[in-house]
Motif scaffolding. Structure first.
Motif, PDB file in Angstrom:
ATOM      1  N   LEU A 130       0.828  -1.214   0.000  1.00  0.00           N
ATOM      2  CA  LEU A 130       0.000   0.000   0.000  1.00  0.00           C
ATOM      3  C   LEU A 130       0.859   1.260   0.000  1.00  0.00           C
ATOM      4  O   LEU A 130       0.552   2.229  -0.702  1.00  0.00           O
ATOM      5  N   LEU A 131       1.949   1.240   0.763  1.00  0.00           N
ATOM      6  CA  LEU A 131       2.851   2.391   0.813  1.00  0.00           C
ATOM      7  C   LEU A 131       3.465   2.666  -0.553  1.00  0.00           C
ATOM      8  O   LEU A 131       3.430   3.803  -1.041  1.00  0.00           O
ATOM      9  N   PHE A 132       3.998   1.637  -1.168  1.00  0.00           N
ATOM     10  CA  PHE A 132       4.612   1.846  -2.474  1.00  0.00           C
ATOM     11  C   PHE A 132       3.592   2.106  -3.564  1.00  0.00           C
ATOM     12  O   PHE A 132       3.892   2.793  -4.539  1.00  0.00           O
ATOM     13  N   LEU A 133       2.397   1.613  -3.408  1.00  0.00           N
ATOM     14  CA  LEU A 133       1.325   1.941  -4.342  1.00  0.00           C
ATOM     15  C   LEU A 133       1.029   3.435  -4.290  1.00  0.00           C
ATOM     16  O   LEU A 133       0.926   4.101  -5.324  1.00  0.00           O
ATOM     17  N   MET A 134       0.945   3.995  -3.081  1.00  0.00           N
ATOM     18  CA  MET A 134       0.688   5.437  -2.942  1.00  0.00           C
ATOM     19  C   MET A 134       1.862   6.257  -3.466  1.00  0.00           C
ATOM     20  O   MET A 134       1.663   7.255  -4.165  1.00  0.00           O
ATOM     21  N   LEU A 135       3.096   5.847  -3.147  1.00  0.00           N
ATOM     22  CA  LEU A 135       4.274   6.589  -3.608  1.00  0.00           C
ATOM     23  C   LEU A 135       4.384   6.574  -5.124  1.00  0.00           C
ATOM     24  O   LEU A 135       4.692   7.599  -5.742  1.00  0.00           O
ATOM     25  N   SER A 136       4.152   5.431  -5.738  1.00  0.00           N
ATOM     26  CA  SER A 136       4.254   5.367  -7.187  1.00  0.00           C
ATOM     27  C   SER A 136       3.126   6.148  -7.862  1.00  0.00           C
ATOM     28  O   SER A 136       3.333   6.796  -8.889  1.00  0.00           O
ATOM     29  N   ALA A 137       1.937   6.121  -7.271  1.00  0.00           N
ATOM     30  CA  ALA A 137       0.835   6.917  -7.820  1.00  0.00           C
ATOM     31  C   ALA A 137       1.146   8.410  -7.706  1.00  0.00           C
ATOM     32  O   ALA A 137       0.856   9.185  -8.626  1.00  0.00           O
ATOM     33  N   MET A 138       1.784   8.814  -6.594  1.00  0.00           N
ATOM     34  CA  MET A 138       2.187  10.213  -6.452  1.00  0.00           C
ATOM     35  C   MET A 138       3.247  10.575  -7.490  1.00  0.00           C
ATOM     36  O   MET A 138       3.207  11.663  -8.072  1.00  0.00           O
ATOM     37  N   GLY A 139       4.199   9.674  -7.746  1.00  0.00           N
ATOM     38  CA  GLY A 139       5.229   9.927  -8.757  1.00  0.00           C
ATOM     39  C   GLY A 139       4.635  10.122 -10.133  1.00  0.00           C
ATOM     40  O   GLY A 139       5.015  11.031 -10.871  1.00  0.00           O
ATOM     41  N   VAL A 140       3.684   9.259 -10.498  1.00  0.00           N
ATOM     42  CA  VAL A 140       3.026   9.392 -11.798  1.00  0.00           C
ATOM     43  C   VAL A 140       2.222  10.694 -11.835  1.00  0.00           C
ATOM     44  O   VAL A 140       2.243  11.437 -12.828  1.00  0.00           O
ATOM     45  N   GLY A 141       1.524  11.002 -10.731  1.00  0.00           N
ATOM     46  CA  GLY A 141       0.749  12.249 -10.678  1.00  0.00           C
ATOM     47  C   GLY A 141       1.624  13.481 -10.785  1.00  0.00           C
ATOM     48  O   GLY A 141       1.270  14.453 -11.455  1.00  0.00           O
ATOM     49  N   LEU A 142       2.791  13.470 -10.133  1.00  0.00           N
ATOM     50  CA  LEU A 142       3.703  14.604 -10.217  1.00  0.00           C
ATOM     51  C   LEU A 142       4.252  14.764 -11.630  1.00  0.00           C
ATOM     52  O   LEU A 142       4.430  15.890 -12.110  1.00  0.00           O
ATOM     53  N   PHE A 143       4.500  13.646 -12.308  1.00  0.00           N
ATOM     54  CA  PHE A 143       4.981  13.731 -13.686  1.00  0.00           C
ATOM     55  C   PHE A 143       3.928  14.369 -14.578  1.00  0.00           C
ATOM     56  O   PHE A 143       4.226  15.259 -15.376  1.00  0.00           O
ATOM     57  N   ARG A 188      12.894  13.338 -15.901  1.00  0.00           N
ATOM     58  CA  ARG A 188      11.441  13.133 -15.838  1.00  0.00           C
ATOM     59  C   ARG A 188      11.059  11.751 -16.360  1.00  0.00           C
ATOM     60  O   ARG A 188      10.243  11.057 -15.764  1.00  0.00           O
ATOM     61  N   TRP A 189      11.623  11.368 -17.494  1.00  0.00           N
ATOM     62  CA  TRP A 189      11.300  10.059 -18.052  1.00  0.00           C
ATOM     63  C   TRP A 189      11.802   8.933 -17.141  1.00  0.00           C
ATOM     64  O   TRP A 189      11.148   7.914 -16.984  1.00  0.00           O
ATOM     65  N   PHE A 190      12.947   9.155 -16.525  1.00  0.00           N
ATOM     66  CA  PHE A 190      13.472   8.162 -15.591  1.00  0.00           C
ATOM     67  C   PHE A 190      12.556   8.010 -14.382  1.00  0.00           C
ATOM     68  O   PHE A 190      12.236   6.898 -13.961  1.00  0.00           O
ATOM     69  N   VAL A 191      12.102   9.139 -13.822  1.00  0.00           N
ATOM     70  CA  VAL A 191      11.192   9.107 -12.676  1.00  0.00           C
ATOM     71  C   VAL A 191       9.882   8.425 -13.069  1.00  0.00           C
ATOM     72  O   VAL A 191       9.333   7.625 -12.313  1.00  0.00           O
ATOM     73  N   LEU A 192       9.386   8.712 -14.278  1.00  0.00           N
ATOM     74  CA  LEU A 192       8.158   8.067 -14.750  1.00  0.00           C
ATOM     75  C   LEU A 192       8.353   6.558 -14.876  1.00  0.00           C
ATOM     76  O   LEU A 192       7.511   5.777 -14.418  1.00  0.00           O
ATOM     77  N   ALA A 193       9.453   6.132 -15.472  1.00  0.00           N
ATOM     78  CA  ALA A 193       9.716   4.701 -15.653  1.00  0.00           C
ATOM     79  C   ALA A 193       9.826   3.991 -14.309  1.00  0.00           C
ATOM     80  O   ALA A 193       9.230   2.919 -14.106  1.00  0.00           O
TER      81      ALA A 193
END
Length: 187
Positions: A14-27, A52-57
């Protein structure tokens, strides 16, 4: 896996799901030019298109991995069914498949049986097993005698060899097959 480990894995997912969703949202937010609360800090990170592309990937990989781990943590894994015995030295588990093999092996030694399939199931109290047999027999041996001999033989065999209690043995005669021997004519 223990309950605590599953709980920790679920929290991690759940933690990493939220963090990755935030990363995609920030991108997406940075791509559209919207300014947020952390705009200055993110501007430094996202100034370079390669970053940016690296963070998205990385965010997408973490998102996919987190969804997989979350699914695994919520799955109810079942152990292979078997009969458990606790001895002075340790734990013994005999699979139901092993008991089925022992049953078929014993039944093949009884005269009059052509083919057999066996199914072993644990009783609801998990202290004994029930055996279901499906037979094709020759037409020469009395079915009642054959069935009773088979039931007693299998019960004794499983209790002696595997050390399990056999509560029930059901026999289903599916068919009879006449012997292949041709009649002898005396003239």
């Amino acid at each position: 896996m223990g309950v605590l480990n599953r709980l920790l894995l679920m929290v991690y997912s759940l933690l990493f799901l939220m963090l990755s969703a935030m990363g995609v949202g920030l991108f997406v937010s940075a791509e559209w030019g919207q300014q947020g609360l952390l705009a200055g800090w993110l501007d430094r990170i996202y100034r370079d298109t390669g970053v940016r592309w690296f963070v998205l990937a990385v965010s997408i990989m973490v998102l996919v991995y987190s969804l997989r781990m979350l699914r695994l943590s919520l799955e109810n894994k079942k152990e292979e069914p078997g009969v458990d015995r606790l001895t002075e030295i340790g734990h013994i588990r005999i699979s139901l498949k092993t008991l089925e093999s022992l049953t078929v092996k014993r039944a093949r030694g009884i005269k009059g049986i052509r083919t057999i399939t066996a199914r072993v199931r644990q009783d609801s109290d998990h202290t004994s097993v029930g055996v279901g047999l499906k037979l094709v027999v020759d037409g020469d041996t009395p079915i009642q005698t054959l069935s009773e001999e088979l039931q007693q033989s299998i019960k004794t065999h499983l209790e002696e060899i595997a050390g399990v209690d056999v509560s029930q043995i059901s026999v289903y005669i599916a068919d009879t097959v006449q012997s292949d021997r041709s009649p002898i004519r005396v003239e």
